[in-house]
Each structure stands twice: as structure tokens, then as C-alpha cells.
Write a protein that holds these residues in place. Structure first.
Motif, PDB file in Angstrom:
ATOM      1  N   THR A 197       8.905 -53.710-100.437  1.00 52.58           N
ATOM      2  CA  THR A 197       9.861 -54.101 -99.300  1.00 52.58           C
ATOM      3  C   THR A 197      10.235 -52.730 -98.746  1.00 52.58           C
ATOM      4  O   THR A 197      10.383 -52.650 -97.167  1.00 52.58           O
ATOM      5  CB  THR A 197      10.760 -54.764-100.061  1.00 52.58           C
ATOM      6  OG1 THR A 197      10.547 -55.952-100.550  1.00 52.58           O
ATOM      7  CG2 THR A 197      11.909 -55.262 -98.882  1.00 52.58           C
ATOM      8  N   ALA A 198      10.339 -51.811 -99.412  1.00 51.60           N
ATOM      9  CA  ALA A 198      11.057 -50.728 -98.651  1.00 51.60           C
ATOM     10  C   ALA A 198       9.845 -49.665 -97.815  1.00 51.60           C
ATOM     11  O   ALA A 198      10.005 -49.373 -96.792  1.00 51.60           O
ATOM     12  CB  ALA A 198      11.475 -49.528 -99.822  1.00 51.60           C
ATOM     13  N   GLU A 221       7.364 -51.605 -96.295  1.00 56.24           N
ATOM     14  CA  GLU A 221       7.213 -52.588 -95.126  1.00 56.24           C
ATOM     15  C   GLU A 221       7.963 -51.848 -93.991  1.00 56.24           C
ATOM     16  O   GLU A 221       7.813 -52.139 -92.863  1.00 56.24           O
ATOM     17  CB  GLU A 221       7.550 -53.906 -95.408  1.00 56.24           C
ATOM     18  CG  GLU A 221       6.288 -54.644 -96.348  1.00 56.24           C
ATOM     19  CD  GLU A 221       6.644 -55.679 -96.855  1.00 56.24           C
ATOM     20  OE1 GLU A 221       7.625 -56.486 -96.590  1.00 56.24           O
ATOM     21  OE2 GLU A 221       5.778 -56.048 -97.825  1.00 56.24           O
ATOM     22  N   ALA A 222       9.461 -51.812 -94.507  1.00 54.78           N
ATOM     23  CA  ALA A 222      10.099 -51.266 -93.516  1.00 54.78           C
ATOM     24  C   ALA A 222       9.858 -49.868 -92.961  1.00 54.78           C
ATOM     25  O   ALA A 222      10.155 -49.512 -91.719  1.00 54.78           O
ATOM     26  CB  ALA A 222      11.862 -51.029 -94.160  1.00 54.78           C
ATOM     27  N   ARG A 229       7.481 -50.317 -90.433  1.00 53.80           N
ATOM     28  CA  ARG A 229       8.082 -50.917 -89.007  1.00 53.80           C
ATOM     29  C   ARG A 229       8.554 -49.459 -88.495  1.00 53.80           C
ATOM     30  O   ARG A 229       8.530 -49.710 -87.078  1.00 53.80           O
ATOM     31  CB  ARG A 229       8.966 -51.885 -89.514  1.00 53.80           C
ATOM     32  CG  ARG A 229       8.663 -53.364 -89.872  1.00 53.80           C
ATOM     33  CD  ARG A 229       9.395 -54.256 -89.549  1.00 53.80           C
ATOM     34  NE  ARG A 229      10.511 -54.266 -90.573  1.00 53.80           N
ATOM     35  CZ  ARG A 229      10.632 -54.646 -91.923  1.00 53.80           C
ATOM     36  NH1 ARG A 229       9.625 -55.209 -92.331  1.00 53.80           N
ATOM     37  NH2 ARG A 229      11.533 -54.349 -92.564  1.00 53.80           N
ATOM     38  N   THR A 269      14.948 -52.527 -97.919  1.00 56.62           N
ATOM     39  CA  THR A 269      14.955 -52.351 -96.383  1.00 56.62           C
ATOM     40  C   THR A 269      15.490 -51.235 -95.895  1.00 56.62           C
ATOM     41  O   THR A 269      15.005 -50.178 -95.011  1.00 56.62           O
ATOM     42  CB  THR A 269      14.936 -53.855 -95.916  1.00 56.62           C
ATOM     43  OG1 THR A 269      14.030 -54.626 -96.307  1.00 56.62           O
ATOM     44  CG2 THR A 269      14.629 -53.501 -94.314  1.00 56.62           C
ATOM     45  N   GLN A 270      16.790 -51.029 -96.276  1.00 59.36           N
ATOM     46  CA  GLN A 270      17.463 -50.178 -95.460  1.00 59.36           C
ATOM     47  C   GLN A 270      16.965 -48.569 -96.053  1.00 59.36           C
ATOM     48  O   GLN A 270      16.869 -47.738 -95.098  1.00 59.36           O
ATOM     49  CB  GLN A 270      19.008 -50.267 -95.874  1.00 59.36           C
ATOM     50  CG  GLN A 270      19.833 -49.258 -95.258  1.00 59.36           C
ATOM     51  CD  GLN A 270      21.543 -49.704 -95.385  1.00 59.36           C
ATOM     52  OE1 GLN A 270      21.713 -49.605 -96.445  1.00 59.36           O
ATOM     53  NE2 GLN A 270      22.158 -50.117 -94.442  1.00 59.36           N
ATOM     54  N   GLU A 330      13.936 -47.561 -94.398  1.00 56.28           N
ATOM     55  CA  GLU A 330      14.194 -47.134 -92.912  1.00 56.28           C
ATOM     56  C   GLU A 330      14.799 -45.693 -92.906  1.00 56.28           C
ATOM     57  O   GLU A 330      14.283 -44.933 -92.190  1.00 56.28           O
ATOM     58  CB  GLU A 330      15.125 -48.036 -92.337  1.00 56.28           C
ATOM     59  CG  GLU A 330      14.621 -49.463 -91.800  1.00 56.28           C
ATOM     60  CD  GLU A 330      15.805 -50.451 -91.318  1.00 56.28           C
ATOM     61  OE1 GLU A 330      15.564 -51.718 -91.453  1.00 56.28           O
ATOM     62  OE2 GLU A 330      17.039 -50.218 -91.373  1.00 56.28           O
TER      63      GLU A 330
END
Ligand SMILES: Cc1cc2nc3c(=O)[nH]c(=O)nc-3n(C[C@H](O)[C@H](O)[C@H](O)COP(=O)(O)O)c2cc1C
Length: 208
Positions: free
Chosen positions: A24-25, A27-28, A31, A170-171, A174
Motif C-alpha cells: 500500500t505504501a 502504491e502511494a 503515484r 499510504t501517507q 508519499e
């Protein structure tokens, strides 16, 4: 040049909650424009450290398994996101073996890093401390998230129900990417200090 972000899952089981958080990290991170790579330690053989200290002289581990390849990938990354399940209030064995075996010879100073831990109920803070202690003594730069990066889950996949942990992953993905990109533009001086192999601490002009 795109920022290279590596995600490492330290769980011994496949399709783990840890892998879900780390991916998940990533994927961020993707992005945010990063080139990402994921390593699932459950698919690899990483033996325990034998404390022979040969790596201090050769710059690699003498044991014949997957460790040196993972170390090379870590070395090539600008940012590393490490995840582990909480096993008896500590990190799980695959990640612990990786820490013990790379800790003496692998130079990671000046890279950005984040640690994420998942457990059922208790000891997560201690496990996260173990992970963060490693990242800090390796002189990595660790951004915070809006809360401590721990997630609650028992069975594989349960972590998806911990929406707060998913959001923190996610954070972190990023933030690690944004910070790593900034550091590429303005590298930390200590990332380029010449250091003798296996001798980590400098007192004045002397390395011990
Ligand atoms: C050997 C072992 C020790 C564990 N110790 C703890 C513990 O101390 N505290 C806890 O809350 N959960 C503990 N658990 C539960 C796991 O942390 C939990 O199932 C977690 O979701 C596993 O993550 P994974 O799917 O990434 O492997 C333990 C599990 C195992 C297999």
C-alpha cells in the motif's frame, strides 16, 4: 531520474498483513512518481547471523543464501519502507536476520526510511522501536506519519479492515518518496563520508 523506493516485508508468511501495508505504501510512492520494488522475505532464504565478522573485511556476507542480493537492492534504493509483524513484541525472524546480517557492512546513511508494524494486540510499540532503532543507527532519515505506523490484524488479509493503518501506510509511502526526492536534489553530506568497513563510530579522527 526517478526516486527508487524499496518495500520490504519481513513476515514469514505469504500474502501477509505486513506485505499488504508495505505494498500500500509502495502504491502511494508510485503515484508520487517513484520507481518501486517490493521484496517479500517470506519467499527468500535469509539465515541467522553467525557473528563471524567477515563482512567487516569483505563488505558482504559469506553465507550462501539470498541476503547479499537483498543488500544490493537496498543499497541501490533512495528510500526503504520496512514492515514487520509483531512476534512476541519484536520484529519477525526474517527481518531480524536481515538486520543482523546487513547491520555491520551495509551503508544506508542518508537514505530515507520508514518502519511499519502489524500485530494482533500487544507489543507493537516495542516491535516498532526495534525496527526504528535499526533505521536510526544506520543513519537513515525517518519521516513521521500522522500517528505511529502500527496496524492491528490477526489473520492474513485482516489488515484491510484497519483503515487507519492503511491510511498511514499510504501517507508514509508519499512522505518517504517526497523526502527522498528532496534529498536526491540536496544530498546529506554524511551519505558521502568515507568510512572504514565494519567500523561504525568515530571519536575525533579515530573510528571504533
Ligand atoms: C510467532 C508469533 C508471535 C506473535 N506474537 C505476537 C505478539 O507478541 N503480539 C501480538 O499482538 N501479535 C502477535 N502475533 C500475531 C501476529 O502479529 C499477527 O497475526 C499479524 O497479523 C501477523 O502479520 P503478518 O500477516 O504480516 O505475518 C504473533 C504471531 C506469531 C506467528
Amino acid at each position: 531520474m526517478r526516486t527508487r523506493i524499496l518495500g520490504l516485508s519481513g513476515s514469514p508468511r505469504t500474502s501477509s498483513n505486513t506485505a499488504i501495508l508495505v505494498e500500500t505504501a509502495l502504491e502511494a510512492a508510485e503515484r508520487e512518481g517513484a520507481k518501486v520494488e517490493f521484496i517479500d522475505l517470506s519467499a527468500l532464504k535469509i539465515l541467522a547471523c553467525e557473528h563471524c565478522c567477515e563482512c567487516s573485511k569483505t563488505g558482504k556476507c559469506k553465507l550462501d543464501d539470498d541476503l547479499n542480493k537483498v543488500a544490493d537492492t537496498m543499497k541501490a534504493a533512495d528510500g526503504i519502507i520496512m514492515g514487520s509483524p509483531d512476534h512476541f513484541a519484536s520484529v519477525a525472524t526474517p527481518l531480524k536476520n536481515l538486520m543482523d546480517r546487513t547491520g555491520r557492512f551495509l551503508h544506508l546513511e542518508g537514505k530515507v526510511a520508514a518502519g511499519i508494524v502489524v500485530g494482533r494486540r500487544s507489543g507493537l510499540d516495542l516491535a516498532l522501536s526495534h525496527l526504528l532503532f535499526f533505521l536510526l543507527v544506520k543513519e537513515m532519515i525517518v519521516p513521521g506519519a500522522i500517528y505511529w505506523p502500527i496496524g492491528f490484524a490477526l489473520n492474513a488479509g485482516d489488515i484491510r479492515g484497519d483503515t487507519e493503518a492503511m491510511a498511514m501506510a499510504t501517507q508514509l509511502g508519499e512522505r518517504v518518496t517526497i523526502l527522498a526526492a528532496a534529498i536526491i536534489r540536496n544530498p546529506m553530506p554524511w551519505a558521502h563520508e568515507p568510512r572504514p568497513l565494519g567500523q561504525k563510530v568515530r571519536f575525533g579522527d579515530e573510528w571504533k
